[in-house]
Design an enzyme around this catalytic site. Structure first.
Site, PDB file in Angstrom:
ATOM      1  N   HIS A 160      10.640   3.929  -4.289  1.00 28.68           N
ATOM      2  CA  HIS A 160      10.176   3.493  -5.620  1.00 28.68           C
ATOM      3  C   HIS A 160      10.701   4.391  -6.738  1.00 28.68           C
ATOM      4  O   HIS A 160      10.552   4.055  -7.913  1.00 28.68           O
ATOM      5  CB  HIS A 160       8.647   3.473  -5.683  1.00 28.68           C
ATOM      6  CG  HIS A 160       8.007   2.446  -4.797  1.00 28.68           C
ATOM      7  ND1 HIS A 160       8.303   1.102  -4.882  1.00 28.68           N
ATOM      8  CD2 HIS A 160       7.094   2.559  -3.790  1.00 28.68           C
ATOM      9  CE1 HIS A 160       7.596   0.432  -3.975  1.00 28.68           C
ATOM     10  NE2 HIS A 160       6.853   1.298  -3.296  1.00 28.68           N
TER      11      HIS A 160
ATOM     12  N   ASP B   7       4.718  -0.296   6.601  1.00 30.53           N
ATOM     13  CA  ASP B   7       3.494  -0.870   6.038  1.00 30.53           C
ATOM     14  C   ASP B   7       3.488  -2.400   6.142  1.00 30.53           C
ATOM     15  O   ASP B   7       2.541  -3.046   5.661  1.00 30.53           O
ATOM     16  CB  ASP B   7       3.237  -0.385   4.592  1.00 30.53           C
ATOM     17  CG  ASP B   7       4.475  -0.287   3.745  1.00 30.53           C
ATOM     18  OD1 ASP B   7       5.530  -0.818   4.139  1.00 30.53           O
ATOM     19  OD2 ASP B   7       4.393   0.331   2.655  1.00 30.53           O
TER      20      ASP B   7
ATOM     21  N   HIS C 154       6.803  -3.061   0.382  1.00 29.64           N
ATOM     22  CA  HIS C 154       6.938  -3.123  -1.077  1.00 29.64           C
ATOM     23  C   HIS C 154       8.407  -3.152  -1.491  1.00 29.64           C
ATOM     24  O   HIS C 154       9.242  -2.487  -0.876  1.00 29.64           O
ATOM     25  CB  HIS C 154       6.257  -1.905  -1.721  1.00 29.64           C
ATOM     26  CG  HIS C 154       4.827  -1.732  -1.318  1.00 29.64           C
ATOM     27  ND1 HIS C 154       4.438  -0.882  -0.307  1.00 29.64           N
ATOM     28  CD2 HIS C 154       3.694  -2.322  -1.788  1.00 29.64           C
ATOM     29  CE1 HIS C 154       3.113  -0.942  -0.173  1.00 29.64           C
ATOM     30  NE2 HIS C 154       2.644  -1.812  -1.048  1.00 29.64           N
TER      31      HIS C 154
ATOM     32  N   ASP D  62      10.509  -1.917   3.919  1.00 31.15           N
ATOM     33  CA  ASP D  62       9.142  -1.549   3.548  1.00 31.15           C
ATOM     34  C   ASP D  62       8.425  -2.797   3.005  1.00 31.15           C
ATOM     35  O   ASP D  62       9.063  -3.708   2.475  1.00 31.15           O
ATOM     36  CB  ASP D  62       9.216  -0.465   2.459  1.00 31.15           C
ATOM     37  CG  ASP D  62       7.865   0.113   2.066  1.00 31.15           C
ATOM     38  OD1 ASP D  62       7.533   1.213   2.556  1.00 31.15           O
ATOM     39  OD2 ASP D  62       7.144  -0.529   1.258  1.00 31.15           O
TER      40      ASP D  62
END
Ligand code: Q9C
Ligand code: ZN
Length: 347
Positions: free
Chosen positions: A165, A290, A203, A201
């Site tokens: 991120h 995740d 996200h 991931d």
């Protein structure tokens, strides 16, 4: 596979993140890395290393100088404001959104924290810079190892805090330095003509996308929860395909909440097909687990055994590969889930 792990990861231990009006304990804890390391050791692996000093010239090819300077000095500035700050983490409280200026760097520390961040869930602590810098060194050393003719075909930068991120000049999403982007840059500098970063991931890998959005030498691909409902919300849609020289070199495959393993794996296979068609000579896998069905902050339904199949599928790309550890917050299953990806990759 060489595992380069970060001996300074626990210098970074955020206390709290903002959630629905409360400060709650951070999901991104130091135990995450220890559990993965223990699982890999218990699995009989023998190739482990710790990194040398981070090559700052590489970090400056991915992040802006002003951002790196800020990160390096932030804790000292924070404590200089008041000695009692030493017992508190830094969290931002104000951000330059649309219409505000990001080109003028404010003098006030609190304003600069906001300038260089995008959420209120990523505490900056006394040891954040130390941990993140050593993590970047893991990414550099892992990438240099696979770029060496006599070296391993694959390596993992086993580190936290995670990185995907973090953008050219901002932190957020528990991330400060973009380890996957740093590994990609090292692979390019070692001679690869085109590198892919495949982000699996849960996200969207917004930081990596932003770093390479106008470049054709790094093809960024991300399979993730649809940003209409999932963090980081403001990037990661399918119509973001790259810009300028980078047009055609970004692929987003957003999937709805509740997506199960078959549809998720199909999206990863689609991404791998595009990666091969683009002629990527090396690959960085931003490996968040995740997507696991038991993850406390995510909603895909991938089972632990499914990660073996993911590993096998990634192996099919047939190129030198660097893994970076990103998210994954079901701590008790984290070791097994990461080990399964690597075991499947090497099976
Ligand atoms: N109440 C990574 O997986 N928002 N970052 C969580 C939970 C932030 C995830 C909200 C999620 C960041 C590397
Ligand atoms: Zn994640």
């Amino acid at each position: 596979m060489l595992i380069v792990h970060n001996p300074h990861h626990d210098d970074h231990q955020g206390r709290q993140e903002m959630f629905r009006g409360h400060l709650v304990p951070c999901h991104e804890t130091a135990s995450r890395l220890e559990i993965v390391l223990d699982a890999l050791r218990a699995g009989g692996r023998s190739s482990f290393a710790t990194p040398g000093e981070a090559d700052m010239a590489v970090l400056r090819r991915v992040h802006s100088a002003r951002y790196l300077d800020f990160l390096a000095g932030a804790w000292d500035e924070w404590v200089a404001l008041a000695p009692s700050n030493a017992g508190l983490d830094v969290l931002p409280s104000v951000w330059p959104v649309r219409g505000f200026r990001a080109d003028v760097v404010p003098d006030t520390f609190a304003a600069r924290v906001g300038l260089y961040s995008f959420d209120c869930g990523t505490p900056l602590t006394a040891g954040t810079w130390s941990a993140a810098r050593a993590g970047a060194a893991c990414a550099i050393d892992a990438a240099r190892a696979v770029a060496t003719a006599s070296g391993p075909r694959a390596a993992m930068a086993l580190t936290r805090p995670p990185g995907h991120h973090a953008g050219p000049d901002f932190f957020g999403g528990y991330c400060f330095l973009n380890n996957a982007a740093i590994a990609a840059q090292v692979l390019l500098d070692a001679g690869a003509r085109r590198v892919a970063v495949l982000d699996v991931d849960y996200h969207h890998g917004n930081g990596t996308q932003s770093i390479f959005y106008e470049r054709a030498d790094v093809f960024t691909l991300s399979v993730h929860g649809d940003p209409r409902t999932e963090y980081p919300f403001f990037l990661g849609h399918a119509d973001e395909t790259g810009q300028g020289a980078g047009a055609g070199f970004n692929l987003n495959l957003p999937l709805p909440v509740g997506t199960g393993f078959p549809a998720w794996l199909a999206a990863v296979e689609t991404a791998l097909g595009r990666l091969a068609a683009a002629g990527a000579e090396a690959m960085v896998v931003a490996l968040g687990v995740d997507t696991f069905e038991g993850d406390p902050i995510s909603s895909f339904r991938v089972a632990s055994e499914d990660f073996l199949r993911l590993g096998r599928t990634l192996r099919g790309a047939g190129v030198p590969t660097v893994f970076t550890l990103e998210g994954g917050y079901a701590v008790e299953a984290l070791g097994r889930n990461v080990a399964n990806v690597l075991d499947g990759f090497e099976a």
